[in-house]
Enzyme design. Structure first.
Site, PDB file in Angstrom:
ATOM      1  N   ARG A  15      14.672  10.325  -3.335  1.00 20.61           N
ATOM      2  CA  ARG A  15      14.496   9.066  -3.209  1.00 20.61           C
ATOM      3  C   ARG A  15      13.183   8.371  -2.952  1.00 20.61           C
ATOM      4  O   ARG A  15      11.743   9.386  -3.338  1.00 20.61           O
ATOM      5  CB  ARG A  15      14.799   9.328  -1.658  1.00 20.61           C
ATOM      6  CG  ARG A  15      15.686   8.765  -1.001  1.00 20.61           C
ATOM      7  CD  ARG A  15      16.152   9.664   0.556  1.00 20.61           C
ATOM      8  NE  ARG A  15      15.873  10.559   0.564  1.00 20.61           N
ATOM      9  CZ  ARG A  15      15.830  11.608   1.954  1.00 20.61           C
ATOM     10  NH1 ARG A  15      16.138  10.256   3.143  1.00 20.61           N
ATOM     11  NH2 ARG A  15      15.197  11.923   2.732  1.00 20.61           N
ATOM     12  N   LYS A  75       9.234  11.979   3.332  1.00 18.17           N
ATOM     13  CA  LYS A  75       9.275  12.146   3.704  1.00 18.17           C
ATOM     14  C   LYS A  75       8.278  13.113   4.383  1.00 18.17           C
ATOM     15  O   LYS A  75       7.131  11.680   3.611  1.00 18.17           O
ATOM     16  CB  LYS A  75       9.886  13.366   2.727  1.00 18.17           C
ATOM     17  CG  LYS A  75      11.844  13.290   2.827  1.00 18.17           C
ATOM     18  CD  LYS A  75      11.947  12.810   4.122  1.00 18.17           C
ATOM     19  CE  LYS A  75      12.204  14.633   4.297  1.00 18.17           C
ATOM     20  NZ  LYS A  75      12.823  14.422   6.339  1.00 18.17           N
ATOM     21  N   TYR A  94       8.942   9.401   7.346  1.00 17.52           N
ATOM     22  CA  TYR A  94       9.527   9.545   8.166  1.00 17.52           C
ATOM     23  C   TYR A  94       8.983  10.962   8.691  1.00 17.52           C
ATOM     24  O   TYR A  94       8.073  11.964   7.407  1.00 17.52           O
ATOM     25  CB  TYR A  94      10.990  10.543   8.083  1.00 17.52           C
ATOM     26  CG  TYR A  94      12.164   9.544   8.115  1.00 17.52           C
ATOM     27  CD1 TYR A  94      12.728   8.985   8.776  1.00 17.52           C
ATOM     28  CD2 TYR A  94      12.627   8.843   6.657  1.00 17.52           C
ATOM     29  CE1 TYR A  94      13.556   7.309   8.631  1.00 17.52           C
ATOM     30  CE2 TYR A  94      13.581   8.423   6.102  1.00 17.52           C
ATOM     31  CZ  TYR A  94      13.695   7.340   7.678  1.00 17.52           C
ATOM     32  OH  TYR A  94      14.840   6.872   7.323  1.00 17.52           O
ATOM     33  N   HIS A  96       9.064  13.780  12.111  1.00 17.94           N
ATOM     34  CA  HIS A  96       9.866  14.563  12.262  1.00 17.94           C
ATOM     35  C   HIS A  96       8.430  15.608  13.043  1.00 17.94           C
ATOM     36  O   HIS A  96       8.403  16.282  13.048  1.00 17.94           O
ATOM     37  CB  HIS A  96      10.546  15.007  11.384  1.00 17.94           C
ATOM     38  CG  HIS A  96      11.718  14.257  11.366  1.00 17.94           C
ATOM     39  ND1 HIS A  96      12.258  13.388  12.788  1.00 17.94           N
ATOM     40  CD2 HIS A  96      12.061  13.657  10.184  1.00 17.94           C
ATOM     41  CE1 HIS A  96      13.833  12.545  11.437  1.00 17.94           C
ATOM     42  NE2 HIS A  96      13.106  12.554  10.622  1.00 17.94           N
ATOM     43  N   ASP A 270      15.989  18.098  10.546  1.00 17.24           N
ATOM     44  CA  ASP A 270      15.078  17.471  10.963  1.00 17.24           C
ATOM     45  C   ASP A 270      14.101  17.648  12.314  1.00 17.24           C
ATOM     46  O   ASP A 270      12.928  17.260  11.902  1.00 17.24           O
ATOM     47  CB  ASP A 270      15.195  16.151  10.742  1.00 17.24           C
ATOM     48  CG  ASP A 270      14.913  15.615   9.265  1.00 17.24           C
ATOM     49  OD1 ASP A 270      14.433  16.508   8.611  1.00 17.24           O
ATOM     50  OD2 ASP A 270      15.915  15.181   8.539  1.00 17.24           O
TER      51      ASP A 270
END
Length: 359
Positions: A15, A75, A94, A96, A270
């Site tokens: 991505r 990510k 993202y 996490h 995640d």
């Protein structure tokens, strides 16, 4: 403001954080967009499309990170990217963090202002930047779960849809949020026997309203989880507490007691995973067998459908990224409650309550 869009380097991550249309929106607003060469190729978005949108194609990744005031990613930073963090950088991706102590420490040490897509929350409690990837992961979970059940992968050899004269497989979904509901819709669509559990009766009522008699809704508690999981062919873990570690709903003993060759897809991985037996895997080696159960616990599930995922992600993030660029992080955070909730780390301190509690 200079906006940096580096190529993702996490294993099997294809991505990209921004589509060419998104880049054009930044350029139209007077910003400069630096895209690392080849960043969009995995999502079938060639460099020429970004160039036509007004972005600059940069060969040196260090320049993308070094010149940009705002870096957009998909990510969390990994490997050499950790060394590119700096105090005057704003990172939007993202993260996490609740399940990643090493990354949290690196962000704290660097002084970077780090905002997480997954904790940006509206007043009604919804998570608009997590929603599109949750939807993708939920829909994928049934697809990969069916693959896990195939005999050559160590599964029971069950066809989830069944055939004439043979019962369909049973799918149990833990969590009726966006990913769980999306999984439920696909599971019902293929003709499986479907049960979904949640602690929120309103969510269960919603699922029942849209899918009716095709799904069984059950309140989530220890006894009900055990009863449903032990009779399942495929269990999908889709539980989430924003910013915090996922609750451990499946003990090692319970997983071991599941049907031989059944499958467990842990979308919650995640955030640390909802099963004691779950550990992160990659697209290169997505599954392992433990306790007689085939586990699938890939931490970037939407990465296997990068074209769809990239467009869905940019659709959701662009509004907030444009606000950060237009006002600068300090003013944007002062004016936007959703962005304040997205803020995880700033000036060497953990800001988000869920992340702080996790450590």
């Amino acid at each position: 403001m200079k906006i940096g869009v580096p190529r993702e380097i996490k294993s099997d991550e294809s991505r990209v954080a921004l589509t060419p249309a998104g880049a054009a929106a930044f350029v139209a607003a007077g910003h400069r967009v630096l895209v690392e060469r080849g960043a969009g190729v995995g999502s079938t978005l060639p460099d020429e499309l970004y160039r036509q949108a007004g972005a600059q194609i940069i060969d040196e990744v260090d320049r993308v990170w070094g010149e940009a005031a705002l870096v957009l990613k998909v990510k969390e930073p990994v490997g050499p990217e950790l060394g590119r963090l700096r105090p005057d950088l704003t990172l939007f991706t993202y993260l996490h963090l609740a399940a990643n102590a090493d990354l949290t420490r690196a962000l704290l040490d660097s002084g970077t202002t780090a905002l997480a897509y997954e904790t940006l929350q509206l007043a009604d409690g919804s998570l608009p930047l997590l929603a599109p990837m949750s939807e993708v992961a939920g829909r994928l979970s049934v697809q990969v779960g069916a693959w896990c059940l195939q005999h050559q992968n160590g599964g029971r050899g069950v066809l989830l849809s069944g055939v004439a004269g043979v019962r369909p497989g049973k799918i149990v979904i833990l969590g009726a949020g966006i990913s769980g509901t999306s999984a439920c819709q696909v599971a019902v669509g293929i003709g499986a026997e479907v049960t979904i559990l949640d602690v929120n009766p309103t969510r269960l009522r919603y699922v029942s309203d849209i899918l009716g008699r095709h799904v069984t809704t059950v309140m989530s508690n220890r006894a009900n989880i055990e009863e449903e999981v032990l009779s399942a062919d495929l269990v999908i873990g889709a539980v989430l507490i924003p910013g915090a570690r996922a609750p451990r709903l499946l003990s090692r003993e319970l997983v071991t007691a599941m049907r031989e060759g059944s499958a467990l897809v842990d979308i919650s991985i995640d955030q640390g995973g909802m099963a004691e037996t779950a550990r992160p895997t990659t697209h290169a080696e997505p599954i392992y067998r433990e306790g007689g159960v085939v586990h699938y616990a890939v931490t970037n599930m939407p990465g296997i459908v990068p074209h769809t995922s990239t467009y869905a992600l940019t659709n959701a993030t662009l509004e907030y990224a444009l606000q950060l660029a237009a006002e600068g992080p300090e003013k944007a955070l002062a004016h936007s409650e959703p962005l304040r909730r997205a803020l995880n780390v700033a000036r060497g301190e953990i800001v988000h309550p869920g992340v702080r509690a996790a450590f």
